[in-house]
Scaffold this active site. Structure first.
Site, short mmCIF file in Angstrom:
data_model
loop_
_atom_site.label_atom_id
_atom_site.label_comp_id
_atom_site.label_asym_id
_atom_site.label_seq_id
_atom_site.Cartn_x
_atom_site.Cartn_y
_atom_site.Cartn_z
N ASP A 150 -3.32 -2.16 -11.92
CA ASP A 150 -2.23 -2.47 -12.84
C ASP A 150 -1.55 -1.18 -13.27
OD1 ASP A 150 -0.61 -3.26 -15.02
OD2 ASP A 150 -1.95 -4.94 -15.46
N THR A 223 -1.51 -4.73 3.54
CA THR A 223 -1.50 -6.07 2.96
C THR A 223 -0.14 -6.73 3.19
OG1 THR A 223 -0.69 -5.34 0.79
CG2 THR A 223 -3.07 -5.28 1.15
N GLU A 226 2.25 -5.45 0.68
CA GLU A 226 2.70 -4.10 1.00
C GLU A 226 3.71 -4.11 2.15
OE1 GLU A 226 0.65 0.23 2.13
OE2 GLU A 226 -0.59 -1.56 1.84
#
EC number: 2.1.1.33
Length: 245
Positions: A150, A223, A226
């Site tokens: 985060d 990912t 990504e």
């Protein structure tokens, strides 16, 4: 001494000194409860006894956990676990452990591990900082991974970012000499913050040979999120530090 206060369904432990002053503790997460799908719940029921590790105030014995001796790779906050499962699949010579507080993510990771037939992956559903404090032996980790934490992009929330000097020192103690701490983020400001903290942290060396960042290593899977970011022109910054002392 400590006080326990409940807020929005979460439990926060506030540590106080003997004269009543607050001691700010590192926190690796903000709890996000979620409902497990039937598949995730089934994966938890079927696999927790073999792949899950319950939190306890007792140091782990890695040889006992995996029934062998191998390099240990620990990931903090693995999300839904797809990348962690992929890494464990392609590196059977290593043992992996993932820590995640979001139970649906843990369930999804166990689903993937079960489908892939992994034997070198373990998971925990707990605050990573407490796990490090109570369960991870000093000098025992080959690699620690922190991918896309985060970013807490608002300035007033920067103090909530997990990468802080105290966190860097905690990880350093758990890494082997020569072990690596690999971070990745898609927030440039957070990448700059990570570099600032880690470059100042004693006992680490930045492995980048040109500037502060490295190219995405082949062993970190790309990912879907990504890949979409790349198509939209968004940047991703990888940083890798080794423990030198």
């Amino acid at each position: 001494m400590s006080e326990v206060s409940k807020k929005s369904g979460d439990v926060t432990v506030t540590e106080l000194t003997e004269d009543g002053k607050l001691v700010r503790k590192i926190r690796s997460f903000v709890r996000r409860e979620g409902r497990l799908t039937k598949g995730q719940e089934s994966a938890m029921d079927n696999n927790w006894s073999t792949m899950g590790i319950d939190f306890a105030q007792q140091m782990l014995d890695w040889k006992e956990v995996y029934n062998r001796e191998a390099p240990i790779v620990l990931e903090i906050g693995f999300g839904m676990g797809a990348s962690l499962v992929e890494m464990a699949k392609h590196a059977p010579e290593k043992d992996f452990i993932g820590i995640e507080v979001h139970s649906p993510g843990v369930g999804a990771c166990l689903m993937g591990a079960e489908e892939t037939g992994l034997t070198n992956l373990r998971v925990m559903c707990h605050d990573a900082v407490e796990v490090f404090d109570y369960m991870i032996p000093d000098g025992s980790l080959e690699t620690v991974q922190l991918f896309f934490p985060d970013p807490w992009h608002k300035t007033r929330h920067h103090k909530r970012r997990i990468v802080q000097p105290a966190f860097a020192e905690m990880l350093r103690k758990k890494l082997k000499i020569g072990g690596t701490f690999h971070m990745a983020t898609d927030w440039e400001n957070y990448a700059e913050h990570m570099v600032e903290v880690m470059n100042a942290a004693p006992g680490y060396k930045n492995t980048a040979t040109d500037g502060d960042y490295i190219a995405r290593p082949d062993d970190r899977p790309l990912t879907k999120f990504e890949a979409r970011g790349h198509r939209l022109g968004h940047g991703v910054w990888d940083m890798k530090y080794t423990r030198t002392e």
